[in-house]
Write an enzyme that holds these catalytic residues in place. Structure first.
Site, mmCIF file in Angstrom:
data_model
loop_
_atom_site.group_PDB
_atom_site.id
_atom_site.type_symbol
_atom_site.label_atom_id
_atom_site.label_comp_id
_atom_site.label_asym_id
_atom_site.label_seq_id
_atom_site.Cartn_x
_atom_site.Cartn_y
_atom_site.Cartn_z
ATOM 1 N N THR A 1 40.047 17.825 84.199
ATOM 2 C CA THR A 1 39.450 16.879 83.254
ATOM 3 C C THR A 1 39.524 17.378 81.821
ATOM 4 O O THR A 1 39.744 16.612 80.894
ATOM 5 C CB THR A 1 37.963 16.652 83.629
ATOM 6 N N THR B 1 37.099 21.134 87.367
ATOM 7 C CA THR B 1 35.832 21.727 87.777
ATOM 8 C C THR B 1 35.624 21.791 89.289
ATOM 9 O O THR B 1 34.876 22.643 89.755
ATOM 10 C CB THR B 1 34.636 20.959 87.167
ATOM 11 N N ASP B 2 36.282 20.910 90.050
ATOM 12 C CA ASP B 2 35.980 20.842 91.488
ATOM 13 C C ASP B 2 36.052 22.206 92.174
ATOM 14 O O ASP B 2 35.170 22.559 92.947
ATOM 15 C CB ASP B 2 36.953 19.886 92.200
#
Lengths: 418, 475
Positions: free
Chosen positions: A83, A160-161
Site C-alpha cells: 500500500t 503491511t499484511d
C-alpha cells in the site's frame, strides 16, 4: 470509437455526456470522466458516441532529480511494494504498486531535509505474495547497502499484511547487525490526503539515522499522526486489519517512540550502532509449517507434513492440543526426525509444559516449548534455522536460544495490550 | 439595480441532509454536544489527481500545514469516520430518496454510478476526500420566470463540523461527517435575487415533500454562484437565510464591480458569506482534477424498474391546496402541509372531525403541553393521535377534554385508563346538572355560570351544549 483516452460526446436517452473515455471493467459499459470530474457509466447499447479528439490521461511521473546534500545522512530505501507505494490506476480504478518508487519521495518533500535517500526496488509485490525467496533477496539488498560505509541505515517499504514476518526474517538473516533497519508500511494508500505512510516513512528515516542497531517495524503508535513506534522485528504483530496503529509489540514494549521532528525516545534496552561488517545468512528452508490448532481438529492434517523438516503448532493457552488424539501422530513425526515446536494462539504470555499434564506429556515426547516467542516469529526462525543447519540437535539448540531478542528474559508488566 | 444590463448570471447549489443513517457507515446521523470520548490529531497532504495534476485548492490548504483535531463520540462515530476502515456499501435508503428527488426534478438518472473521491484537505474530511456520486442530470423546475434547468443532482457525505480553530490547529467534530447530503445545482440562468429566492424555496419545498430530509438549522445550506460581464464566476458559500439573498447578491455585485473597475481579475474563487452580507476569500475554486474513483466500492448499476416503481410523494404545495379546499385558512394549510404530521392529519380528517381542531391539536396544543411540562426529547406518537381522535369521533370523549387527556398521556398513563374519566355525560343528565347549577347560583351572569358549569363538569361535556342549556334556562 470508444478508445480509452478519447474525448467524446455521448448521447443517451435525451442527455448528452461530454468527457473522456476511461477503461471499463464491464464490456457493455462506456466509463466516462465528465468535465466536472465525475465518472459515469453508460450502457453501450443505446449510446451514440461522437469522438471530439484525443486526451492525455494518466499520472506523469514527474519528480525532481535527487540531489545530494553533504550535511545530511545517507539512507538507503528499499522498496518491495504494498500500500505504501501503491497508487490508483485511474484507467481501471484498481490499486497498483508504483512503477517508480521515487514517486513516493516526490510525495513527501520533507524527506529531502532529513536525509539523502537512494532508492532501489528489488520487487514490487503485495505482501501476501512474499515467501522465503523474497526474504532472502531483501536481506541481500539490505546487507549490501548497510555494508557501504557512507550509508547510515536502511528503510524497507513493505505491504503491511506480512510485514512482521519479513521483519523477523531480516532480524535472523542479518548477523552482526551494526546499523538500524526500519521496515515501514502504510494502511492508507498514498493517493489520499490522509496517507499514513508519509509519517511512517519520515519516522523510518529518522530511525535509520539513529544509534539503534536493530531491525524494527516503524509505523503509527496511535490513531493520531503524532508519533511512530519502533518495534523489535521479532516481537511485533499486525493486530488490526485496517487501523494505522495496527502493529503492536507482543510480550514487550516498543524499542522507541519516534516523532515527526526526529525526536526519538527509547523505551527498552536495545543494541547500539557499532562498526563491523554485517554477514548475510539469507538461506531459508520452506519445508517448515505453522499450524493453528482448534477444538475438534483432526490430526490427519499432520500427514501432509510428513516430508517436512519442522512444524510449529500454535496450540491453545499454555501450549496444548488434544493429546487423546494428537499425542501419537505428533510422536510419530518427531520419531521421523521432524522438529515440532509449540507456541500459543493467545498471542500474549508464555507457553509452559509443566502446569498441566497435557503439556508435560507433549514435552516428554519431544515437543519443544518456545516460551513467549510469537508463532509467526517461531515459524520464520525455524525456516531460517533449517536454512543454516540440518543437524536436529543444533536446530533444537538454536530454536531455544535467544538470538535476536525473540525471547523476553522477563515478562514485562506493561506489555499486555500495549 | 438593473440586473439585465450588467450581464448578471447566477446559479444555486442546495445542500440538504437526509434523515437516514450515515451514507457509508451504519452510524446514526445524530449531532451531539457531549464531551468527546477521544481526540485524534492528524495532518493531511496534497496529492495528485487522476490527470496528474495537484488540485489548486488542495495545494492552498496544504500550504497552511495545520494540525486537525477530531472529536470522536462513540455514539455516532465508527472507524469509517475516523478513516481507519474501508467504507461499507452505500446506504440503500439514501439512494432511494435521491432517486425520488431526481424524478421530482425531472432528471435523467445515470445508468452506472461511480462513487468518487473529491479531494478536500481543509481537514473537514478525515480521509482527505469527500465521497460523492453523480446520480441525476438535465432536470428542470418551473418558476414564475420560466423553466430553471437542473444541471446535476449529487449524493455525497456531509463533512465534519468545524468546532474551533487557532493559529496552528482546527478542531472538527465527527458527528456530522458521513451524513447523506443531496446537492442540487441549477444552470446559472437565474435572473435576479427574487428569482434565486423563488428557485431555492421551490427546490427546498420539493426536498421536504419527500418527508425524508432533516429539518432545522444547518440541515439545508445554499451556495450562490454569481458573475457579471467582464468577470468570472464567484461562489458564495454558506448562505443560511434565504431571506438575506437580496442584500448578499447586491453586496457581491458591488464588490465585483469595484474589483473590475480597478482592473483586477474577478472569479475562480470561493468566498464565505458573513452575517452582514459581505464576504471573505475562502479558497480558490476547486478544479476537476480533485476527483478520482473511490476504489474501495463497486460501481452501482441503476435499477430503472425499481426507480419507476417508486411512489412519488405529494408535493407540499399540492398538499396545501388540498387543505385549503378542506376549509383551513392559508396559514394553517401551510403549517400542516409542511408538518411531518401531515400523514396523521390526512388519516384523522377521514373521521369527519373539524380539520381546524385537528390542526390545532397536532401543531399547537401538543407544543403548549410540551413547553408547559418542559418535555424536549419526546413527542406524541402518531398512533396516540389517531386513537384519541377515533374516540372523539365515536363520542367516547369530548373535544374539550383533549388537552387534559394529552397532558395525562405524557405522564405515562394509557389512553384507555385516561378516557374512563372523560366519558361524556348523557344529554338528560347534563340538563339536570346544569339546571342545578343555574338554580343555586341564580345571581351570577351567564358567562360566569358557563365557567362554573364547565369547571364542575371537568371536560366531560361539550362547551357549546352547556352554553346553549344555560342560555335557554336564564332567558
Amino acid at each position: 470509437m470508444s478508445t480509452v483516452g478519447n474525448k467524446v460526446k455521448i448521447k443517451y436517452f435525451g442527455s448528452e455526456y461530454e468527457g473522456i473515455i476511461l477503461e471499463s471493467s464491464d464490456k457493455n459499459m462506456h466509463l466516462l470522466k465528465l468535465i466536472n470530474g465525475y465518472n459515469v457509466g453508460l450502457p453501450k447499447k443505446g449510446s451514440k458516441v461522437e469522438v471530439l479528439g484525443k486526451s492525455r490521461i494518466g499520472l506523469k511521473s514527474d519528480f525532481a532529480p535527487l540531489s545530494k546534500n553533504k550535511l545530511l545522512p545517507n539512507v538507503a530505501l528499499i522498496s518491495t511494494g504494498g500500500t505504501i507505494v501503491s497508487r490508483v490506476d485511474y484507467k481501471t480504478g484498481a490499486v497498483h504498486p508504483m512503477t517508480k518508487p521515487r514517486e513516493l519521495l516526490g510525495k513527501i518533500p520533507e524527506l529531502k531535509k532529513i536525509a539523502n535517500i537512494s532508492v532501489s526496488a528489488p520487487m514490487s509485490i503485495f505482501s501476501e505474495e512474499m515467501n522465503q525467496e523474497h526474504w532472502s533477496k531483501i536481506a541481500g539488498f539490505v546487507a549490501r547497502e548497510l555494508n557501504k560505509d557512507d550509508v547510515r541505515g536502511v528503510v524497507v517499504t513493505h505491504g503491511t499484511d506480512t510485514l512482521h514476518y519479513t521483519a523477523a526474517a531480516l532480524s535472523f538473516a542479518l548477523e552482526g547487525l551494526s546499523k538500524p533497519v526500519a521496515i515501514v508500511g502504510g494502511q492508507r494508500s498514498s493517493d489520499r490526503g490522509s496517507f499514513d505512510g508519509g509519517m511512517n516513512l519520515i519516522c523510518g528515516v529518522h530511525y535509520a539515522n539513529s544509534d539503534i542497531a536493530e531491525v524494527a517495524t516503524v509505523l503509527h503508535g496511535t490513531s493520531s499522526d503524532d508519533y511512530c513506534i519502533a518495534n523489535r522485528g521479532t516481537k511485533v504483530k499486525k493486530l488490526h486489519t485496517s487501523k494505522r496503529d495496527a502493529f503492536r509489540p507482543i510480550n514487550t514494549v516498543p524499542l522507541a517512540k519516534i516523532y515527526l521532528n526526529g525526536k526519538l525516545e527509547k523505551h527498552s534496552k536495545c543494541k547500539l550502532r557499532h562498526s563491523g561488517k554485517i554477514k548475510v545468512k539469507s538461506k531459508f528452508e520452506n519445508k517448515v509449517a505453522l499450524i493453528k490448532y482448534y477444538p475438534g481438529m483432526s490430526p490427519d492434517i499432520l500427514k501432509c507434513y510428513e516430508d517436512y523438516k519442522g512444524i510449529i503448532i500454535e496450540g491453545t493457552g499454555l501450549g496444548h492440543v488434544a493429546t487423546t488424539t494428537w499425542l501419537e501422530p505428533i510422536t510419530n513425526l518427531i520419531k521421523k526426525g521432524i522438529f515440532v515446536g509449540m507456541t500459543s494462539q493467545a498471542n500474549y504470555g508464555r507457553v509452559d509444559p509443566y502446569v498441566y499434564s497435557t503439556g508435560r506429556s507433549l514435552s516428554n515426547h519431544g515437543v519443544v516449548y518456545l516460551e513467549d516467542m510469537l508463532s509467526e516469529t517461531a515459524y520464520v526462525k525455524l525456516s531460517w534455522v533449517f536454512g543454516q543447519t540440518n543437524n536436529l540437535e543444533k536446530v533444537r539448540h538454536l530454536m531455544v536460544s535467544n538470538l535476536r531478542g525473540e525471547y523476553s528474559e522477563k515478562s514485562h508488566p506493561n506489555a499486555f495490550l500495549y | 439595480m438593473n440586473y439585465g444590463t450588467i450581464g448578471f448570471k447566477a446559479g444555486i447549489e442546495i445542500h440538504q441532509q437526509l434523515n437516514t443513517n450515515k451514507l457509508f457507515s451504519r452510524c446514526e446521523s445524530k449531532l451531539t454536544k457531549d464531551v468527546p470520548d477521544t481526540l485524534i490529531k492528524r495532518k493531511l497532504r496534497a496529492t495528485k489527481g487522476e490527470s496528474g495534476k495537484i488540485d489548486i485548492a488542495a495545494v492552498f490548504e496544504t500550504e497552511k500545514n495545520l494540525d486537525y483535531i477530531y472529536e470522536v463520540h462513540n455514539s455516532n462515530t465508527s472507524l469509517i469516520e475516523t478513516d481507519e476502515e474501508p467504507p461499507l456499501e452505500i446506504n440503500e435508503e439514501a439512494l432511494e430518496i435521491i432517486y425520488t428527488v431526481c424524478r421530482l426534478l425531472n432528471c435523467n438518472i445515470i445508468p452506472f454510478i461511480q462513487i468518487m473521491r473529491k479531494t478536500v484537505i481543509d481537514g473537514s474530511n478525515t480521509s482527505g476526500f469527500q465521497r460523492t456520486c453523480l446520480v441525476g442530470t438535465d432536470g428542470y423546475i418551473d418558476t414564475s420566470k420560466g423553466k430553471v434547468l437542473i444541471e446535476s443532482v449529487i449524493l455525497e457525505e456531509d463533512s465534519a463540523r468545524r468546532v474551533s480553530e487557532d493559529k496552528n490547529a482546527v478542531t472538527y467534530r465527527l458527528d456530522r461527517l458521513g451524513i447523506p447530503l443531496i446537492e442540487i445545482t441549477t444552470v446559472p440562468t437565474l435572473h435576479d435575487p427574487d428569482h434565486i429566492k423563488e428557485t431555492a424555496e421551490k427546490i427546498g419545498m420539493i426536498l421536504r415533500s419527500t418527508g425524508k430530509v432533516k429539518r432545522g438549522i444547518g440541515t439545508i445550506r445554499q451556495d450562490v454562484n454569481i458573475s457579471i460581464s467582464g468577470g468570472g464566476r464567484v461562489e458564495l458559500k454558506g448562505v443560511q437565510e434565504i431571506s438575506a439573498i437580496h442584500k448578499i447578491v447586491d453586496t457581491e455585485i458591488e464588490r465585483q464591480q469595484d474589483e473590475l473597475a480597478m482592473n483586477r481579475k474577478v472569479g475562480g474563487e470561493v468566498r464565505n458569506v458573513k452575517a452582514d452580507a459581505t464576504s471573505t476569500f475562502l479558497r480558490p475554486m476547486p478544479t476537476s482534477s480533485r476527483m478520482y474513483p473511490e476504489t474501495d466500492l463497486p460501481i452501482i448499476q441503476t435499477n430503472f424498474k425499481k426507480i419507476n416503481s417508486i411512489k412519488l410523494p405529494e408535493l407540499i404545495l399540492a398538499r396545501k391546496e388540498r387543505y385549503l379546499k378542506l376549509g383551513l385558512n392559508e396559514e394553517l394549510s401551510s403549517m400542516i402541509a409542511n408538518s411531518s404530521r401531515n400523514d396523521v392529519f390526512d388519516k384523522i380528517t377521514k373521521t369527519g372531525i373539524n380539520p381546524v381542531l385537528i390542526t390545532t391539536i397536532l401543531l399547537s396544543t401538543s407544543k403548549e403541553i410540551k413547553r408547559k411540562l418542559k418535555i424536549t426529547s419526546w413527542s406524541f406518537p402518531d398512533k396516540f393521535y389517531i386513537d384519541m381522535f377515533l374516540l372523539l369521533a365515536d363520542s367516547k370523549i369530548t373535544k374539550d377534554s383533549l388537552p387534559e387527556i394529552m397532558e395525562r398521556f405524557t405522564k405515562g398513563e394509557t389512553l384507555e385508563e385516561i378516557t374512563k374519566d372523560y366519558k361524556p355525560i348523557s344529554d338528560s343528565e347534563l340538563q339536570k346538572i346544569v339546571s342545578e347549577i343555574v338554580k343555586s347560583n341564580s345571581k351570577l351572569p351567564t358567562g360566569a355560570l358557563i365557567g362554573k358549569a364547565m369547571t364542575q363538569l371537568a371536560g366531560r361535556a361539550d362547551g357549546k351544549k352547556v352554553a346553549k342549556i344555560i342560555v335557554e334556562l336564564t332567558k
